[in-house]
Design an enzyme around this catalytic site. Structure first.
Site, PDB file in Angstrom:
ATOM      1  CD  GLU A 184      -2.667  -1.037  -0.145  1.00  0.00           C
ATOM      2  OE1 GLU A 184      -3.317   0.327  -0.807  1.00  0.00           O
ATOM      3  OE2 GLU A 184      -4.129  -1.595  -0.294  1.00  0.00           O
TER       4      GLU A 184
ATOM      5  CB  CYS B  16     -19.578   2.163 -20.018  1.00  0.00           C
ATOM      6  SG  CYS B  16     -18.727   4.000 -19.062  1.00  0.00           S
TER       7      CYS B  16
ATOM      8  CB  CYS C  74     -23.188   3.596 -13.627  1.00  0.00           C
ATOM      9  SG  CYS C  74     -22.375   4.845 -13.669  1.00  0.00           S
TER      10      CYS C  74
END
Length: 508
Positions: free
Chosen positions: A97, A260, A269
């Site tokens: 991270e 998309c 969405c």
């Protein structure tokens, strides 16, 4: 309680979210009536939230199913899934991270593998020197990350008996350099704590899913996004859910050309819904059946803190990439420095270069560089030569003639907040040169030793320019993630804008 916090509390993601009694109003010393408090900001409208538990559950299920079948095979994910020891597992996630902050996955993989091979445990990292840490980190950028990671590892070993904190709250409170995101990522992936995460990828996904058009870098919007992430995170697989959300933003819901059609949560969405409504309206208009387009991007609630400002309306040509919106970036500070590649012949005739160590704090702390001197922006070339010659004399203990410095050219390097130009000179010295004692360490190194040292990418560019004998050309540089623009149709799964939809077909 706001609708967002109510939804989060219902999902079990927030504690202590009930209303608090307001403190009694205080009067001034003269008995005047209390001053009226400023009106509270309007709460976000429900269309910006995930207030339907059934929809939330469907989104979780679809996203996790997609992640299980499409996730990238990354070394830190393998370690997190296979390491039985909780402290080693948390350490492995923590390292990844920190490295992934502001750095692409493809760049991090090799650094991560070498790091974990060299320091597989917190104890091993705690025993390493800062010089070793900087050497391995060299080229990864944002060098203070490695230093802070080691400082925190030493604290775990010396003050916490080698045991990593087990909650996001304790990770953030007890470990220096661990912020809210890193703490939540470690806790959810390593320990299964139901804590949501918010990073750049998550911000983009959530802003598009719920048409959040306010400045996504503002504290108010960030707070709302954290509430939303905590409400959404799957309780049974929090680590996988958080990684899935970030994976979606990194591979599908990307900044400029989102896929998309391949998105596993496209039915949730609202930005895509806006595009589909516009395309449907355009189709009707072509057929002579004009219909109004519902303004799904503006919730219609006056003063909504998550809607885009009136001065920045929806741009049909951008489609879902209308979101997220950010304030204009502050221009980087412009800086110049003179730097000299000082060369001598070693005992076997191989060239050696003088490098000096930077201070232990500030930009590029503790890294090595060629002797360098900050320059005023309007300093003439003659004066900068003289200043550099005087600076070099302090290192080698003998006079340096300014006219002997050979101008190589300029090297430009962009730091996160500095546009740095290095005016590069070279100078070859005859015979053996004994370095003068100075406030900072210095040493002569071969080219091989230079590349293995803790030097920045900028210094590697300086040496490369010197070896070529001229400054590198400044050719055009394509932005990260951008693709060459062609005249053909968009690829499968790519979102269509209204402008693209109405464009007449090109001749074959």
């Amino acid at each position: 309680m706001s609708p967002l916090r109510a939804a989060a509390a219902a999902a079990g993601g927030l504690r202590g979210s009930g209303p608090r009694a307001a403190p009694p109003a205080r009067r001034s010393r003269k008995g005047a009536a209390p001053r009226k408090a400023a009106p509270a900001a309007a709460p976000p409208a429900s269309r910006h939230l995930f207030s339907d538990p059934a929809e939330t559950e469907t989104l979780r299920r679809n996203l996790l199913a997609w992640y299980d079948s499409c996730k990238r095979d990354l070394p830190w994910r393998t370690r997190a899934a296979t390491e039985p020891d909780a402290d080693r597992r948390a350490y492995a996630v923590w390292v990844s991270e920190v490295m992934l902050q502001q750095t692409q996955v493809a760049t991090v993989i090799d650094y991560y593998n070498r790091w974990m091979q060299k320091w597989p445990t917190l104890q091993a990292l705690a025993q390493a020197s800062l010089e070793e840490v900087n050497e391995l980190w060299a080229g990864l950028g944002y060098y203070s990350r490695g230093k802070r990671l080691q400082e925190a590892a030493r604290k775990v070993v010396s003050e916490l008996a080698g045991r990593m904190p087990r909650t996001a709250e304790d990770l953030q409170k007890l470990l220096p350099g661990v912020g809210r995101y890193t703490a939540a990522a470690i806790a959810s992936i390593s320990y299964g704590q139901a804590a949501g995460v918010v990073d750049g990828n998550v911000i983009r996904v959530l802003c598009r899913l719920r048409c959040i058009g306010a400045d996504s870098s503002s504290p108010a919007v960030i707070d709302q996004l954290w509430d939303m992430a905590n409400a959404l995170v799957d309780r049974s697989r929090p680590g996988d859910f958080n990684q899935a959300l970030m994976e979606l933003g990194a591979t599908v819901c990307v900044p400029r050309a989102p896929l998309c059609g391949e998105c596993p949560v496209k039915q949730h969405c609202r930005a895509r819904l806006r595009v589909e409504k516009e395309l449907a309206s355009a189709s009707q208009k072509l057929l002579g059946k004009a219909t109004p387009v519902p303004d799904v991007e503006d919730c219609g609630a006056g003063g909504c803190p998550l809607c885009p400002p009136a001065a920045e309306p929806w741009d049909s040509s951008l489609g879902v990439t209308n979101f997220p919106r950010k304030a204009a970036k502050k221009q980087p500070r412009v800086a110049r420095a003179a730097t000299c590649v000082l060369e001598r012949r070693g005992c076997h005739g191989a060239p050696q270069y003088l490098i000096v160590q930077r201070p232990s704090s500030g930009l590029l702390a503790g890294l090595w560089e060629f002797p360098s001197l900050p320059l005023a922006q309007d300093l003439r070339e003659e004066k900068q030569r003289e200043a550099l010659a005087e600076h070099l004399q302090a290192w080698i203990g003998q006079p340096v003639v300014a006219g002997d410095l050979q101008l190589v050219g300029e090297v430009v390097h962009i730091f996160s907040h500095i546009h740095q130009t290095y005016v590069v000179y070279s100078l070859s010295l005859d015979g053996d040169v004994t370095l003068e004692p100075a406030s900072c360490p210095s040493r002569w190194v071969t080219e091989e030793e230079f590349r293995a040292s803790a030097v920045s990418t900028a210094m590697k560019k300086v040496l490369k320019a010197c070896e070529k004998g001229s400054s590198p050309g400044q050719g055009s540089k394509r932005k990260r993630g951008a693709k060459a623009q062609g005249t053909g149709s968009p690829g499968p799964g790519t979102q269509l804008s209204l402008r693209a939809f109405l464009r007449p077909p090109t001749a074959p």
